[in-house]
Enzyme design. Structure first.
Site, mmCIF file in Angstrom:
data_model
loop_
_atom_site.group_PDB
_atom_site.id
_atom_site.type_symbol
_atom_site.label_atom_id
_atom_site.label_comp_id
_atom_site.label_asym_id
_atom_site.label_seq_id
_atom_site.Cartn_x
_atom_site.Cartn_y
_atom_site.Cartn_z
ATOM 1 N N ASP A 168 0.852 -1.189 0.000
ATOM 2 C CA ASP A 168 0.000 0.000 0.000
ATOM 3 C C ASP A 168 0.894 1.249 0.000
ATOM 4 O O ASP A 168 2.028 1.208 0.474
ATOM 5 C CB ASP A 168 -0.833 -0.038 1.290
ATOM 6 N N HIS A 169 0.378 2.364 -0.484
ATOM 7 C CA HIS A 169 1.056 3.678 -0.393
ATOM 8 C C HIS A 169 2.528 3.648 -0.803
ATOM 9 O O HIS A 169 3.404 4.078 -0.054
ATOM 10 C CB HIS A 169 0.964 4.245 1.040
ATOM 11 N N ARG A 253 2.508 11.560 3.205
ATOM 12 C CA ARG A 253 1.674 10.364 3.399
ATOM 13 C C ARG A 253 1.701 9.463 2.168
ATOM 14 O O ARG A 253 2.172 8.342 2.234
ATOM 15 C CB ARG A 253 0.232 10.777 3.731
ATOM 16 N N GLU A 278 -3.775 17.018 -0.474
ATOM 17 C CA GLU A 278 -2.992 18.261 -0.490
ATOM 18 C C GLU A 278 -2.285 18.485 -1.824
ATOM 19 O O GLU A 278 -1.875 17.537 -2.482
ATOM 20 C CB GLU A 278 -1.872 18.192 0.567
ATOM 21 N N GLU A 333 -3.397 18.319 16.297
ATOM 22 C CA GLU A 333 -2.454 18.912 15.335
ATOM 23 C C GLU A 333 -1.689 20.084 15.936
ATOM 24 O O GLU A 333 -0.480 20.239 15.729
ATOM 25 C CB GLU A 333 -3.206 19.382 14.084
#
Ligand SMILES: [Ca+2]
Ligand SMILES: [Ca+2]
Length: 474
Positions: A168-169, A253, A278, A333
């Site tokens: 994944d990713h 990410r 983003e 955050e």
């Protein structure tokens, strides 16, 4: 296509009538300067049946060079006829059914087919680094040489191997920079979620001197790398935490888009978790926040839950809709600070706290309705004969079934609103354009889910594994 043609004809007639009958030159001038919309293009399917095409680029031979992630092939497609020839089948590529691995990014040397020395094509792909029955999925960057008489790629030279690879990713976008360096994006391996929910995200972890010396690239997850053309570390790469490595920026990410703009500005786009996809302006040594910050540092709809830090992680079940158990550390955050934190140019989309992540319209696959578009690529268009399109980013999306144009300010430091261009029930993976910037090409995934015309999930793709063309009618 026929609908688009009709719309165009009607629009042209109305514009003409407006000019004749309204008589206001201001009206005509406005119509003449508004950026061109999708109705000013003709759509054509060049070919179908590609195996999860990942990268498309127009070569100096005016052929479309495509990587097929699933088949591990580089093919050259004639845009006029759709005829294709195989330039290379990568011998040691690892492809797993249903995974995001295989042959990923491709970059052409700017001297390719020009008679210069750089007759090279650069490829990134996953391979099994374990000689035994165990699977050790890694990524390597390999340089192939173009062989004109046979029109094939041969003589592979491995530039770097042992990069982190995942199910994944993987991200996987490869770019030849204006500074004659290679840039490569690596995702966070999809850790801290789904089946990998007990594995830590290493996007903030930067390599130690010892790791760099020992060619241990474990900390390259969630990074954008900058490499010399031989794979070594450029001596002007940023020093991060006292160490110079291939790492150019971090805290990413899943940055699947990577492209250079004018004045050597570097842009990337990346997938957010449930929201906050983003677009970023990439700076040397910049920290892009993940996993402490998603989108802007605003405490909206995201809190870092570090499952790997829970002592009993393996006994907990990961659920994207329920609050994480008490044993999972959570962090707002705004409690994360970093002097080099870089916030996005734009997000798709930031939502307020209390957002309903389970829209009944998407009961079959809730993530399709999450407020994101799943950006899969980004390509900078400096000059184009298409009206109003100079200095823009083109962005493909997986979930949204749309290719967008994102205008940039003259200094390239800010973006305007994303303008939807071409929409269909497809997962758009990459986009390219011809030398005049008037013909655009897109490749689509062979399978997967996307929003249908009503915004609900479907896996009935309109053009699976296709190469599509959009020609400007001017
Ligand atoms: Ca970020
Ligand atoms: Ca945020």
């Amino acid at each position: 296509m026929r609908t688009a043609t009709r719309r165009m004809a009607t629009g042209a007639v109305l514009a003409l009538l407006a000019t004749i009958f309204v008589g206001g030159t201001a009206h005509a001038a406005e119509a003449d300067t508004a950026p061109a919309g999708p109705e000013q293009f003709t759509t054509r399917v060049i070919t179908t049946g590609l195996d999860n095409p990942f990268e498309v680029v127009e070569g100096p031979d005016r052929m479309l060079w495509v990587t097929e992630r699933g088949a591990g092939r580089v093919v050259r497609v004639d845009p006029k006829t759709g005829g294709r020839t195989i330039a290379l089948t990568v011998p040691d590529v690892l492809v797993t059914a249903g995974a995001q691995d295989g042959l990923l990014g491709m970059a052409l040397h700017p001297e390719l087919l020009s008679g210069g020395r750089g007759q090279y094509v650069y490829l990134a792909y996953t391979y099994d680094a374990d000689a035994s029955a165990e699977l050790d999925r890694r990524v390597k960057l390999v340089r192939y040489t173009d062989n004109r008489p046979s029109q094939t790629l041969s003589s592979p030279v491995t530039l770097i191997s042992g990069l982190p690879g995942s199910y994944d990713h993987n991200s996987g976008r490869l770019v030849f920079g204006p500074d004659a360096k290679l840039y490569y994006s690596i995702g966070d391996s999809g850790n801290n979620q789904f089946a990998n929910y007990c594995k830590p995200i290493l996007a903030q972890r930067t390599p130690t001197e010892q790791e760099v010396r020992g060619k241990n690239w474990i900390a390259y997850q969630g990074k954008i790398l900058r490499l010399n053309l031989d794979g070594s570390v450029p001596n002007d790469n940023p020093v991060i935490d006292r160490v110079r490595s291939h790492v150019y920026s971090y805290g990413h990410r899943n940055p699947q888009g990577l492209t250079f703009g004018a004045r050597s500005t570097l842009y990337s786009n990346e997938h957010g978790p449930k929201s906050d996809d983003e677009i970023n302006l990439i700076r040397a040594g910049g920290n892009y926040g993940w996993p402490h910050v998603s989108g802007y540092r605003d405490d909206k709809s995201y809190e870092y839950e570090n499952w790997s830090a829970a002592r009993n992680c393996a006994s907990l079940g990961w659920d994207p809709y329920a609050p994480a158990p008490a044993s999972v550390p959570k962090q707002r955050e705004t409690s994360f600070t970093a002097p080099n934190l870089v916030e996005p140019l734009q997000t798709f989309y930031t939502v307020d706290n209390g957002h309903n992540w389970q829209d009944p319209k998407c009961a079959a696959a809730y993530y399709i309705c999450w407020p994101g578009i799943a950006p899969s690529s980004l390509k900078y268009l400096e000059r184009s004969r298409v009206r109003g399109w100079n200095n823009s980013l083109l962005m493909t999306t997986l979930k949204d079934g749309t290719i967008y144009r994102v205008p940039l300010t003259d200094d390239g430091r800010r973006t305007g609103a994303a303008m939807p261009l071409w929409s269909s029930v497809n997962r758009y993976r990459d986009v390219a354009f011809n030398s005049t910037g008037t013909v655009f090409y897109a490749v689509t995934d062979s399978s997967g889910q996307v929003r249908d015309t009503q915004g609900a999930p479907t896996s009935q793709l309109a053009n699976p594994g296709a190469l599509l063309e959009y020609s400007y009618r001017g």
